[in-house]
Each structure stands twice: as structure tokens, then as C-alpha cells.
Scaffold this motif. Structure first.
Motif, PDB file in Angstrom:
ATOM      1  N   UNK A 216      -6.631 -37.778 -14.381  1.00  0.00           N
ATOM      2  CA  UNK A 216      -5.693 -37.877 -15.501  1.00  0.00           C
ATOM      3  C   UNK A 216      -6.003 -39.110 -16.348  1.00  0.00           C
ATOM      4  N   UNK A 217      -6.310 -40.221 -15.702  1.00  0.00           N
ATOM      5  CA  UNK A 217      -6.657 -41.443 -16.431  1.00  0.00           C
ATOM      6  C   UNK A 217      -7.897 -41.222 -17.296  1.00  0.00           C
ATOM      7  N   UNK A 218      -8.929 -40.624 -16.720  1.00  0.00           N
ATOM      8  CA  UNK A 218     -10.173 -40.365 -17.443  1.00  0.00           C
ATOM      9  C   UNK A 218      -9.950 -39.387 -18.586  1.00  0.00           C
ATOM     10  N   UNK A 219      -9.221 -38.298 -18.317  1.00  0.00           N
ATOM     11  CA  UNK A 219      -8.977 -37.292 -19.348  1.00  0.00           C
ATOM     12  C   UNK A 219      -8.246 -37.903 -20.544  1.00  0.00           C
ATOM     13  N   UNK A 220      -7.212 -38.695 -20.293  1.00  0.00           N
ATOM     14  CA  UNK A 220      -6.455 -39.310 -21.383  1.00  0.00           C
ATOM     15  C   UNK A 220      -7.345 -40.238 -22.211  1.00  0.00           C
TER      16      UNK A 220
ATOM     17  N   UNK B 228      -2.024 -36.651  -7.628  1.00  0.00           N
ATOM     18  CA  UNK B 228      -0.954 -37.635  -7.425  1.00  0.00           C
ATOM     19  C   UNK B 228      -0.314 -38.143  -8.706  1.00  0.00           C
ATOM     20  N   UNK B 229      -0.827 -37.786  -9.872  1.00  0.00           N
ATOM     21  CA  UNK B 229      -0.302 -38.331 -11.128  1.00  0.00           C
ATOM     22  C   UNK B 229       1.143 -37.897 -11.357  1.00  0.00           C
ATOM     23  N   UNK B 230       1.920 -38.847 -11.871  1.00  0.00           N
ATOM     24  CA  UNK B 230       3.310 -38.577 -12.217  1.00  0.00           C
ATOM     25  C   UNK B 230       3.681 -39.424 -13.429  1.00  0.00           C
ATOM     26  N   UNK B 231       4.980 -39.612 -13.662  1.00  0.00           N
ATOM     27  CA  UNK B 231       5.403 -40.351 -14.858  1.00  0.00           C
ATOM     28  C   UNK B 231       5.057 -41.831 -14.805  1.00  0.00           C
ATOM     29  N   UNK B 232       4.964 -42.396 -13.626  1.00  0.00           N
ATOM     30  CA  UNK B 232       4.724 -43.839 -13.532  1.00  0.00           C
ATOM     31  C   UNK B 232       3.265 -44.201 -13.301  1.00  0.00           C
ATOM     32  N   UNK B 233       2.517 -43.329 -12.643  1.00  0.00           N
ATOM     33  CA  UNK B 233       1.125 -43.622 -12.305  1.00  0.00           C
ATOM     34  C   UNK B 233       0.256 -42.394 -12.548  1.00  0.00           C
ATOM     35  N   UNK B 234      -1.035 -42.641 -12.791  1.00  0.00           N
ATOM     36  CA  UNK B 234      -2.013 -41.564 -12.972  1.00  0.00           C
ATOM     37  C   UNK B 234      -2.819 -41.394 -11.693  1.00  0.00           C
ATOM     38  N   UNK B 235      -3.701 -40.417 -11.691  1.00  0.00           N
ATOM     39  CA  UNK B 235      -4.797 -40.373 -10.729  1.00  0.00           C
ATOM     40  C   UNK B 235      -6.075 -40.520 -11.556  1.00  0.00           C
TER      41      UNK B 235
ATOM     42  N   UNK C 169      -1.947 -45.530 -15.601  1.00  0.00           N
ATOM     43  CA  UNK C 169      -2.221 -44.656 -16.743  1.00  0.00           C
ATOM     44  C   UNK C 169      -3.104 -45.402 -17.738  1.00  0.00           C
ATOM     45  N   UNK C 170      -3.870 -44.655 -18.526  1.00  0.00           N
ATOM     46  CA  UNK C 170      -4.703 -45.206 -19.591  1.00  0.00           C
ATOM     47  C   UNK C 170      -3.836 -46.101 -20.475  1.00  0.00           C
ATOM     48  N   UNK C 171      -4.375 -47.222 -20.880  1.00  0.00           N
ATOM     49  CA  UNK C 171      -3.610 -48.265 -21.572  1.00  0.00           C
ATOM     50  C   UNK C 171      -2.989 -47.830 -22.896  1.00  0.00           C
ATOM     51  N   UNK C 172      -3.523 -46.788 -23.529  1.00  0.00           N
ATOM     52  CA  UNK C 172      -2.964 -46.317 -24.798  1.00  0.00           C
ATOM     53  C   UNK C 172      -1.822 -45.313 -24.605  1.00  0.00           C
ATOM     54  N   UNK C 173      -1.536 -44.946 -23.365  1.00  0.00           N
ATOM     55  CA  UNK C 173      -0.441 -44.026 -23.078  1.00  0.00           C
ATOM     56  C   UNK C 173       0.870 -44.804 -23.040  1.00  0.00           C
ATOM     57  N   UNK C 174       1.860 -44.311 -23.757  1.00  0.00           N
ATOM     58  CA  UNK C 174       3.188 -44.921 -23.756  1.00  0.00           C
ATOM     59  C   UNK C 174       3.932 -44.422 -22.522  1.00  0.00           C
TER      60      UNK C 174
END
Length: 196
Positions: A71-75, A61-68, A15-20
Motif C-alpha cells: 500500500x505504501x509503494x502503490x500510493x 495489514x494496512x488500515x487507517x493508521x498504518x500501511x503495509x 503511510x506514504x508521507x503525502x497521504x492525509x
């Protein structure tokens, strides 16, 4: 009825680094066939108090622990472009999971509900609590336009139920009907507000 092939679920990325990541919430169907929403809160910053909902084509494939990658780009892009946003709600016009849009087409022709039985309700609930709505589902290909265009019309009706929210798409490419897909966003894009 012909059984649909199992959808291809692609590679996961961080996930994007700013996502908690400890506070991410996802809503899946019990069988994990559909992902209805993925809620990505950013780490607390006093200036960030608002919510942005982004509507994409279909989940991968994105879920609570990992992005795709999408999702990473959008965040990341929404974090930079909307500096008052504290949370991003990831939604999809079709909730059926599959990294390849061709999976959605195959499932449709096999008689599977590609929208998802709880998708409209979820989109409506998330959009009603959002300050910004970003359309980023891309073009129809390979989904037949007759299916795709009808679904887009439904989505805009749902979005219209929250007249207080500002609706955006990528400014330079795409259109109201086919907003440029978030997977291909550069990190410093400009957004344009659209009328419903």
C-alpha cells in the motif's frame, strides 16, 4: 468443514508521507476478516482533482493508521505517476486478509469465501467513481489458475462497467492477465494503457 488456520497479518509501515492520514477511510467486515477498500486521500493540491483505483491481489495489514509495504509503494508511485490524482482507492480481487497468498489458498480449501460477500459491490462502486483504474494483482501463484483466472475475468467485467475510466498496468513487466504486482514496483515506473 476443516477450520482454516488464522491468516498471517504482516508488519505495518507508515503511510506514504503525502497521504492525509486524518482523512483515510477503510471498509472492513465486522469481524475484520475482510478488507473491502482503503481510501487514501493526498494532502490538498489544486492541480489534483482525480481518483485512481488500484486493484491488488488480497489485503494484508494496512488500515487507517498504518500501511503495509504494498500500500505504501502503490500510493507513492501513483502520486508521482498520475500528477492529477487526489485520492487512491485500494481494492483487491480477493478481500480476505492475509499477508501470504498461501493463506488465501488454505482458506479456500477450508471452505472459506476468499472473495468476500461485499467485495464485488465495493469494487463496482469505487471503480464507477474513478478516473483511472490500475491493475496490479500479479500472477496466480500459489492460487490455482482455475480459481485465479476466473476471478480476473469477473474483475474485468466489473471494470468494463465504467467505460469512461482509463485502465493501466505497469508497462515493462507483466501482462493484461497478470499485471506486475505493486509490491515490486520501482518508484519511477512507466504505465501502459490497456484495452478491455
Amino acid at each position: 468443514m476443516i477450520a482454516a488456520p488464522k491468516p498471517h497479518i504482516g508488519r505495518q509501515v507508515a503511510h506514504f508521507e503525502k497521504v492525509d492520514t486524518s482523512q483515510i477511510r477503510a471498509r472492513f467486515s465486522d469481524d475484520m476478516k475482510y478488507r473491502y477498500s482503503l481510501s487514501l486521500p493526498f494532502f490538498g493540491e489544486k492541480s489534483r482533482t482525480r481518483t485512481a483505483a488500484i486493484i491488488l491481489k488480497n489485503p494484508s495489514s494496512a488500515d487507517c493508521s498504518m500501511a503495509d509495504k504494498t500500500v505504501q509503494t502503490a500510493a507513492k508511485v501513483l502520486y508521482m505517476a498520475f500528477q492529477d490524482v487526489a485520492r487512491v482507492e485500494i481494492l483487491n480481487i480477493f478481500a480476505l486478509r492475509g499477508t501470504l497468498p498461501s493463506d488465501v489458498v488454505k482458506a479456500h480449501y477450508a471452505g472459506i469465501d476468499i472473495i468476500g460477500p461485499e467485495n464485488n459491490q465495493t469494487i463496482c462502486a469505487r471503480v464507477s467513481k474513478s478516473d483511472y483504474i490500475v491493475t496490479a494483482w500479479g500472477g496466480a501463484n500459489p492460487i490455482p489458475k482455475s480459481i485465479y483466472d476466473g476471478r480476473i475475468e469477473e474483475i474485468y467485467k466489473i471494470i468494463g462497467q465504467n467505460p469512461q475510466a482509463a485502465v493501466f498496468r505497469k508497462a515493462e513487466k507483466g501482462s493484461r492477465q497478470y499485471p506486475f504486482h505493486a509490491c515490486y514496483w520501482p518508484h519511477n515506473i512507466r504505465f501502459a494503457e490497456i484495452a478491455l
